[in-house]
Design a protein around this motif. Structure first.
Motif, mmCIF file in Angstrom:
data_model
loop_
_atom_site.group_PDB
_atom_site.id
_atom_site.type_symbol
_atom_site.label_atom_id
_atom_site.label_comp_id
_atom_site.label_asym_id
_atom_site.label_seq_id
_atom_site.Cartn_x
_atom_site.Cartn_y
_atom_site.Cartn_z
ATOM 1 N N ASN A 157 0.853 -1.190 0.000
ATOM 2 C CA ASN A 157 0.000 0.000 0.000
ATOM 3 C C ASN A 157 0.892 1.244 0.000
ATOM 4 O O ASN A 157 1.637 1.489 0.950
ATOM 5 N N LYS A 158 0.812 2.025 -1.081
ATOM 6 C CA LYS A 158 1.688 3.198 -1.190
ATOM 7 C C LYS A 158 1.408 4.220 -0.080
ATOM 8 O O LYS A 158 2.319 4.883 0.400
ATOM 9 N N ARG A 159 0.143 4.347 0.275
ATOM 10 C CA ARG A 159 -0.189 5.297 1.349
ATOM 11 C C ARG A 159 0.421 4.859 2.676
ATOM 12 O O ARG A 159 0.851 5.685 3.480
ATOM 13 N N SER A 160 0.428 3.552 2.907
ATOM 14 C CA SER A 160 1.033 3.030 4.129
ATOM 15 C C SER A 160 2.535 3.282 4.126
ATOM 16 O O SER A 160 3.119 3.664 5.147
ATOM 17 N N ASN A 161 3.169 3.088 2.978
ATOM 18 C CA ASN A 161 4.612 3.366 2.856
ATOM 19 C C ASN A 161 4.907 4.835 3.107
ATOM 20 O O ASN A 161 5.865 5.189 3.798
ATOM 21 N N TRP A 236 2.244 15.035 11.053
ATOM 22 C CA TRP A 236 2.390 13.610 10.733
ATOM 23 C C TRP A 236 1.088 12.842 10.934
ATOM 24 O O TRP A 236 0.830 11.838 10.261
ATOM 25 N N ALA A 237 0.264 13.291 11.871
ATOM 26 C CA ALA A 237 -0.892 12.503 12.306
ATOM 27 C C ALA A 237 -1.890 12.192 11.182
ATOM 28 O O ALA A 237 -2.266 11.019 11.013
ATOM 29 N N PRO A 238 -2.364 13.170 10.388
ATOM 30 C CA PRO A 238 -3.366 12.842 9.357
ATOM 31 C C PRO A 238 -2.879 11.801 8.358
ATOM 32 O O PRO A 238 -3.620 10.866 8.016
ATOM 33 N N ASP A 239 -1.645 11.947 7.876
ATOM 34 C CA ASP A 239 -1.117 11.002 6.888
ATOM 35 C C ASP A 239 -0.919 9.613 7.498
ATOM 36 O O ASP A 239 -1.202 8.594 6.865
ATOM 37 N N VAL A 240 -0.399 9.566 8.732
ATOM 38 C CA VAL A 240 -0.155 8.272 9.371
ATOM 39 C C VAL A 240 -1.482 7.591 9.719
ATOM 40 O O VAL A 240 -1.647 6.385 9.500
ATOM 41 N N TYR A 241 -2.435 8.331 10.247
ATOM 42 C CA TYR A 241 -3.732 7.749 10.579
ATOM 43 C C TYR A 241 -4.410 7.195 9.329
ATOM 44 O O TYR A 241 -5.063 6.151 9.377
ATOM 45 N N GLU A 242 -4.270 7.906 8.210
ATOM 46 C CA GLU A 242 -4.919 7.475 6.968
ATOM 47 C C GLU A 242 -4.236 6.239 6.382
ATOM 48 O O GLU A 242 -4.894 5.312 5.910
ATOM 49 N N ALA A 244 -2.017 3.999 7.864
ATOM 50 C CA ALA A 244 -1.786 2.827 8.716
ATOM 51 C C ALA A 244 -3.029 1.944 8.773
ATOM 52 O O ALA A 244 -4.154 2.420 8.575
ATOM 53 N N PRO A 245 -2.864 0.640 9.047
ATOM 54 C CA PRO A 245 -4.034 -0.229 9.282
ATOM 55 C C PRO A 245 -4.856 0.311 10.453
ATOM 56 O O PRO A 245 -4.313 0.934 11.365
ATOM 57 N N VAL A 246 -6.163 0.062 10.435
ATOM 58 C CA VAL A 246 -7.057 0.640 11.451
ATOM 59 C C VAL A 246 -6.635 0.291 12.883
ATOM 60 O O VAL A 246 -6.635 1.170 13.754
ATOM 61 N N PRO A 247 -6.242 -0.964 13.189
ATOM 62 C CA PRO A 247 -5.809 -1.239 14.572
ATOM 63 C C PRO A 247 -4.587 -0.410 14.984
ATOM 64 O O PRO A 247 -4.485 0.012 16.141
ATOM 65 N N VAL A 248 -3.681 -0.163 14.042
ATOM 66 C CA VAL A 248 -2.507 0.665 14.345
ATOM 67 C C VAL A 248 -2.942 2.112 14.592
ATOM 68 O O VAL A 248 -2.453 2.776 15.512
#
Length: 511
Positions: A157-161, A236-242, A244-248
């Motif tokens: 997942n590019k967004r996760s990367n 960092w929060a909006p990009d990481v929250y979006e 990352a997997p939901v449990p993370v």
């Protein structure tokens, strides 16, 4: 350190940490020898059992007196016990979310997720009990490094990367800033033990270095606000929250944020409580305007930016930023209820946020989208999801008869209850809370008053249990907050937090 000295320490006080460490190690070994195609769900239940064991150990320690080992670097006191309960409870609920999380590109990494999660929890627990700059920093880095990896577990997942990369870079910068500030504290006092630092802060010689003390506070505080996603280190929060997997995402928004406030309280309050200011007797009084501006900016940026979000995970990221601003308000008022207010609000936030992320996980998995439109017509399709989600959103907004209202009301009255009262900060808190109604109520309107197509939503039994537990807890804490507060006052003596600031005898405590 010889063997006799090691054996003289009361290692039983570290029982919760040893349980988490042992289970994390066991998980890594089991995962290593499991077949690639085997389900990793048993690892989740084993991790959950470890967290439950650690939670039971904490409850067994409630009557234990203040104990410190390893030359006062590790400390079991009421503060550590109170916040470890929140950390363990939050992680336990996140583990249930993780066990039910289904996504093809994360299956191959699922095993390592569980022991990374426990490693992050172990770092947070060490921070709660740390009484030394070195162990505090080691705990912070253990939490951070594990979180960086978990954020990028969806490797295809590019967004996760992207989220993991941004998290690592911004986290590295924040760590450098924090370490820079801590180095000044060590350089000025010559100590790494927090209580000895506090004792040395009363040295008349430090009056000559008021500016350097102020600089050390501002730099360290700024670095530590990264963990709670407060302005200006919140991007960092909006990009990481979006990404990352939901449990993370749930773990970062609840457990990691709680750990951030733990280190703020542990380090800032103990270390600088006796620090002299430049023009007054107290540094903490002189830095109030700085913390006030930080809290106000965090509330305003979080709530105003959330208005424009269509992605539900990004909206909750900005909501989380705003919540951090609310919890910073007690740091300004510095009332005697500082710990109670923060502990209760974090407890309420744990239930309402993990409950909301449970529903988000179910809907995003079914609809294959993170857009707010996944909530369209949810009340007609699945009322047992729409009603709890409404309670969680109302609680986040601070509407009466919810846990969030009680927490916000306590913080609001705390800002006004002392002289001088912080009227304009209370006004900002009230105004931004009203702004938050717009995006919280928008989701409620989409659920109840928008027609949507789609099948009924199936909820796995584990997630249904988490949902029911969080919803009931949110309502009960809103109607009967005394249940939590009586437990707090009956089991924790926060005065222990300040014990031995004036005189620290490490040998007495170690033996």
């Amino acid at each position: 350190m010889d063997l006799d000295t090691l054996l003289s320490f009361k290692w039983s006080v570290m029982a919760p940490e040893f349980i988490i460490l042992g289970v994390a190690t066991l998980l890594s070994v089991i995962d290593l020898f499991m077949k690639k195609e085997s389900s990793r769900k048993p690892l989740a239940w084993l991790a959950g059992a470890g967290v439950l064991g650690a939670l039971a150990a904490i409850f067994m320690q409630l009557d234990t007196e203040v104990t410190s080992i390893l030359y006062d670097t590790y400390r079991l006191d009421s503060f550590s016990k109170a916040f470890k309960i929140l950390l363990l409870l939050g992680t336990l609920l996140v583990l249930v979310l993780a066990a039910s999380y289904k996504k093809e590109d994360i299956e191959e990494n699922r095993g390592e997720f569980y022991y990374l999660l426990l490693s992050a929890l172990l770092g947070a627990m060490m921070m709660a009990s740390s009484a030394d700059l070195i162990t505090l920093f080691v705990g912070l880095e253990l939490l951070s490094l594990a979180s960086y990896i978990m954020a990028g577990l969806e490797r295809r997942n590019k967004r996760s990367n992207e989220s993991a990369f941004k998290y690592v870079v911004s986290g590295g910068i924040a760590t450098a800033i924090t370490l820079f500030g801590m180095s000044y504290v060590f350089g000025l006092t010559g100590e790494t033990n927090l209580f000895l630092i506090a004792q040395n802060m009363q040295d008349p010689e430090l009056l000559k270095h008021g500016f350097l003390l102020m600089f050390a506070f501002l730099i360290t505080f700024a670095g530590l606000t990264f963990k709670i996603a407060a302005a200006p280190l919140h991007m960092w929060a909006p990009d990481v929250y979006e990404g990352a997997p939901v449990p993370v995402t749930a773990f970062l928004s609840v457990v990691s944020k709680t750990a951030g406030f733990v280190i703020l309280l542990r380090f800032i309050i103990i270390t600088f409580i006796a620090a002299p200011g430049i023009d007054s007797e107290s540094l903490l009084l002189e830095v109030q305007p700085y913390v006030m501006i930080l809290a106000a900016a965090t509330m305003i940026i979080g709530n105003v930016t959330a208005l424009r979000q269509r992605n539900i995970k990004r909206m909750f990221a900005y909501s989380s930023i705003a919540q951090a601003g609310y919890i910073l308000v007690p740091f300004v008022s510095n009332s005697s209820l500082l710990f109670e207010l923060i502990w209760f609000y974090l407890l309420a936030y744990l239930f309402m946020n993990i409950g909301a992320f449970t529903i988000i996980q179910v809907l995003t998995a079914q609809e294959k989208s993170n857009d707010i439109s996944i909530f369209r017509g949810l009340f007609k399709r699945s009322p047992w999801l729409a009603v709890p989600m409404t309670f969680f959103l109302l609680s986040l907004a601070g509407i009466p008869i919810t846990a969030g209202f009680v927490g916000k009301f306590g913080i609001f009255m705390g800002a006004l209850g002392l002289e001088p009262a912080h009227y304009w900060l209370a006004a900002v808190m009230m105004a931004t809370t009203l702004v938050s109604y717009v995006y919280y109520f928008n989701v409620i309107a989409v659920m109840f008053f928008r027609d949507g197509e789609g099948a009924k939503v199936a909820v796995p039994s584990g997630l249904a249990a988490v949902l029911a537990f969080c919803a009931v807890s949110t309502v009960i804490l809103g109607v009967m907050p005394d249940l939590a507060l009586d437990f707090f006052y009956g089991n924790f003596d926060i005065n222990e937090f300040f014990m031995n600031i004036e005189a620290v005898d490490t040998h007495t405590h170690d033996h």
